[in-house]
Design an enzyme around this catalytic site. Structure first.
Site, mmCIF file in Angstrom:
data_model
loop_
_atom_site.group_PDB
_atom_site.id
_atom_site.type_symbol
_atom_site.label_atom_id
_atom_site.label_comp_id
_atom_site.label_asym_id
_atom_site.label_seq_id
_atom_site.Cartn_x
_atom_site.Cartn_y
_atom_site.Cartn_z
ATOM 1 N N LYS A 53 31.927 36.412 31.574
ATOM 2 C CA LYS A 53 31.508 35.116 32.107
ATOM 3 C C LYS A 53 30.067 34.804 31.696
ATOM 4 C CE LYS A 53 34.855 35.349 35.820
ATOM 5 N NZ LYS A 53 35.200 35.789 37.167
ATOM 6 N N GLN A 97 32.094 37.359 42.553
ATOM 7 C CA GLN A 97 33.256 38.039 41.980
ATOM 8 C C GLN A 97 34.056 38.755 43.068
ATOM 9 O OE1 GLN A 97 34.174 37.714 38.805
ATOM 10 N NE2 GLN A 97 35.882 39.129 38.886
ATOM 11 N N ASP A 120 34.523 28.063 41.365
ATOM 12 C CA ASP A 120 35.800 28.786 41.423
ATOM 13 C C ASP A 120 36.885 27.925 42.074
ATOM 14 O OD1 ASP A 120 36.126 31.382 40.383
ATOM 15 O OD2 ASP A 120 34.985 32.307 42.019
HETATM 16 N N1 GUN Z 1 38.301 38.180 40.474
HETATM 17 C C1 GUN Z 1 39.313 38.073 39.578
HETATM 18 N N2 GUN Z 1 39.394 36.813 39.105
HETATM 19 C C2 GUN Z 1 38.424 36.098 39.728
HETATM 20 C C3 GUN Z 1 37.999 34.747 39.654
HETATM 21 O O1 GUN Z 1 38.545 33.905 38.936
HETATM 22 N N3 GUN Z 1 36.950 34.406 40.448
HETATM 23 C C4 GUN Z 1 36.331 35.308 41.256
HETATM 24 N N4 GUN Z 1 35.318 34.866 42.016
HETATM 25 N N5 GUN Z 1 36.711 36.569 41.356
HETATM 26 C C5 GUN Z 1 37.749 36.965 40.585
#
Ligand code: GUN
Length: 286
Positions: A53, A97, A120
């Site tokens: 990311k 996350q 998100d």
């Molecule tokens: N953990 C796995 N995929 C994601 C996601 O798309 N966003 C977040 N915040 N955590 C994750």
């Protein structure tokens, strides 16, 4: 193989290039979009995801801030960080996350993120906005799946769509996006009797269960568009989705591979949401 591949890597690359142009336009106005990624603990998969990311942001000219904390961070300390990021004008998106350590209530943390920065799209406000068709951030995975349908010229209008899986992050928002795009939508799940009876009628199938071989060739209508959100490992430890790719690709019209399908699109849509958040902030600042 009858089905054509929906290449998530290629489409994500195109989307990143579009985001980079929007970032450049904002920078010309003196605003650099910024994403804060917060990682608590040392979950190995999460470490890989957050690195991607951060790299993605940098590839488009955005700023990214990675905040890493020890698994012993308290819920109150994490909430305090989120509140600080909410009021930081250089930050337009906040991503905490998941999963979080067990002593932290993930829902409480998600709800602490300002809806203006909830890139998100996991908060109750974002989910509610999607439900009633109001503007708001759409969760990145289903948003990416919609972009894939669009890219192959598959309009959901008037089509039958089956979503397998009812998670808050993928299944439910996926169904809402398809409904908003005028599909007739069925959500199937672990308590659905005769899943195949539903999927065989579907023009669009989205598999988002997290279990291998949930969808096999005999369950698919010839020519259907099949989107595989799953990310599993087979007995040879090779990455695979929820769909029996070899079988289903002989019947479907379009199919997403794993890897190289939905995964890169999820990452790309996070950038789209973040640049959009910065554009809204810039609009508000004018
Ligand atoms: N953990 C796995 N995929 C994601 C996601 O798309 N966003 C977040 N915040 N955590 C994750």
């Amino acid at each position: 193989m009858a089905a054509q591949l929906i290449d998530g890597n290629a489409l994500a690359k195109k989307i990143r290039a579009e985001v980079a142009e929007r970032v450049a336009a904002l920078k010309a106005r003196g605003l650099q979009p910024g994403l804060a990624v917060v990682l608590v603990g040392d979950n190995p998969a999460s470490q890989v995801y957050v690195k991607h990311k951060v790299n993605d942001c940098e590839s488009t000219g955005m700023r990214s801030v990675l905040e890493k904390y020890d698994a012993s961070l308290s819920e109150a300390e994490l909430l305090a960080r989120v509140h600080a990021l909410n009021t930081d004008p250089a930050i337009h998106g906040i991503l905490v996350q998941l999963p979080l350590p067990a002593h932290i209530d993930a829902n409480k943390v998600i709800e602490a993120i300002s809806p203006k920065k909830d890139v998100d799209g996991f908060s109750v406000q974002s989910a509610g906005a999607l439900m009633i068709g109001q503007p708001g951030f759409r969760p990145c995975t289903p948003y990416g799946c919609m972009k894939m349908l669009e890219a192959v010229g598959c309009s959901p209008r008037g089509k039958r769509a089956v979503v397998i899986g009812r998670s808050n992050i993928v299944g439910k928002p996926m169904a809402m996006l398809l409904l908003q795009a005028h599909a007739t939508v069925t959500i199937c799940h672990s308590a659905t009797p005769d899943l195949a009876a539903h999927t065989r009628e579907a023009d669009i199938v989205v598999a988002a269960v997290g279990k291998r071989n949930v969808l096999t060739a005999d369950m698919v209508k010839p020519g259907a568009v099949v989107i595989d959100v799953g990310m599993n490992r087979n007995e040879a430890d090779k990455l695979c989705g929820d769909v029996d790719f070899d079988g289903v690709s002989k019947v479907a019209g379009w199919i997403t591979p794993v890897p190289g399908g939905v995964g890169p699109m999820t990452r790309a849509m996070l950038l789209v949401n973040t640049v959009e958040s910065a554009e809204r902030a810039a609009g508000a600042a004018v």
